[in-house]
Design an enzyme around this catalytic site. Structure first.
Site, PDB file in Angstrom:
ATOM      1  N   SER A   1       0.827  -1.198   0.000  1.00  0.00           N
ATOM      2  CA  SER A   1       0.000   0.000   0.000  1.00  0.00           C
ATOM      3  C   SER A   1       0.872   1.264   0.000  1.00  0.00           C
ATOM      4  CB  SER A   1      -0.959  -0.039   1.194  1.00  0.00           C
ATOM      5  OG  SER A   1      -1.994   0.893   1.049  1.00  0.00           O
TER       6      SER A   1
ATOM      7  N   ASP B   1      -9.750  -4.394  -5.863  1.00  0.00           N
ATOM      8  CA  ASP B   1      -9.111  -3.617  -4.797  1.00  0.00           C
ATOM      9  C   ASP B   1      -9.823  -2.279  -4.669  1.00  0.00           C
ATOM     10  OD1 ASP B   1      -7.443  -2.029  -3.191  1.00  0.00           O
ATOM     11  OD2 ASP B   1      -5.636  -3.010  -3.920  1.00  0.00           O
TER      12      ASP B   1
ATOM     13  N   HIS C   1      -7.502  -5.516  -0.584  1.00  0.00           N
ATOM     14  CA  HIS C   1      -6.289  -4.682  -0.617  1.00  0.00           C
ATOM     15  C   HIS C   1      -5.130  -5.281   0.175  1.00  0.00           C
ATOM     16  CE1 HIS C   1      -4.060  -1.018  -1.254  1.00  0.00           C
ATOM     17  NE2 HIS C   1      -3.932  -0.791   0.050  1.00  0.00           N
TER      18      HIS C   1
END
Length: 262
Positions: free
Chosen positions: A94, A216, A244
């Site tokens: 991320s 996602d 995610h």
């Protein structure tokens, strides 16, 4: 050492080369517990907590200093310096993907390879670029977060995780969000979701693998393909994993994808 305590750095593994695993917003190093051990036989593995997360030293956090992702990138470089890490494989999830990109630009040659999981250089739609959130949607998200961080965390975590048929995953992410210091988490959220590192991608010359989840909600496929198109010579793998956080929901697939590259 102070820096290792600050970021609660943990070192395992037996290899000469190092894999450094960096977690994203709302998480901590525990999110790598299904992935990192798979590499301990071949590499020295390093995990850590971003300042404000996990068991990091919250007293080392300064609002002005951590007002951009650059400070988080400096933390990565300081950890590498203290541990005398060279020829490192960086794995970022991320927002830690962009933290890694910034670190690589600040210290050319430090990373020999990079794996970016669910990366997004910009979360807000800007012109022809689709980041996943309209400006008004992002403003509302941050307003709700500011008003009641815990409520926001409990509502958002299952959506971010996906895999609603496995509610235990969303519950774990929710608890992770809620463990973070709320003042720091609110600022880190703003730093994360309002960042724009699109121009930095084209400067990266490190061999890079992008791992893109299906469905996602935070970093959609268009974003992953944008990152791939901007990093010269990068590789791209579309995972079957949804949501995610494939390091939690699909660790075996994530491990296998990383192995094909490193």
């Amino acid at each position: 050492m102070k820096i290792l305590q600050r970021n609660n750095v943990k070192i395992t593994g037996n290899g000469e080369r190092t894999i450094l695993f960096a977690h994203g917003f709302g998480c901590d190093q525990k999110m790598w517990r299904f992935v990192a051990p798979a590499f301990e036989g071949e590499y020295r593995t390093v995990v850590f907590d971003q300042v404000g997360a996990g068991n990091s030293r919250i007293d080392q956090y300064e609002v002005a200093s951590y007002a951009s992702l650059d400070r988080y990138a400096e933390d990565v470089l300081e950890i590498c310096s203290v541990l005398d890490i060279k020829d490192c494989i960086y794995v970022g999830h991320s927002v830690a993907s962009m933290i890694g990109v910034l670190a690589a630009l600040k210290a050319p040659g430090l990373f020999s390879k990079m794996v970016l999981i669910g990366p997004s250089p910009c979360y807000v739609n800007r012109g022809s670029y689709i980041g996943g959130f309209d400006a008004s949607e992002m403003d509302y998200l941050l307003e709700v977060l500011d008003a009641n961080y815990v409520a926001w965390a409990r509502a958002m975590a299952p959506t971010i995780m996906g895999n609603l048929d496995r509610p235990e995953l969303g519950a774990e992410l929710s608890e992770s969000f809620c463990r973070a210091d709320p003042v720091i988490a609110r600022q880190f959220a703003r730093v994360t979701f309002l960042s724009d590192n699109r121009e930095d991608l084209e400067k990266l010359v490190v061999p890079t693998l992008i791992l893109q989840c299906s469905e996602d909600p935070i970093a959609p496929e268009l974003v992953g393909k944008f990152v791939h198109s901007r990093i010269q010579g990068s590789s791209y793998i579309q995972l079957r994993a949804t949501g995610h956080c494939p390091n939690m929901s699909s660790p075996d697939e994530t491990i296998a994808a990383i192995r094909t590259f490193v």
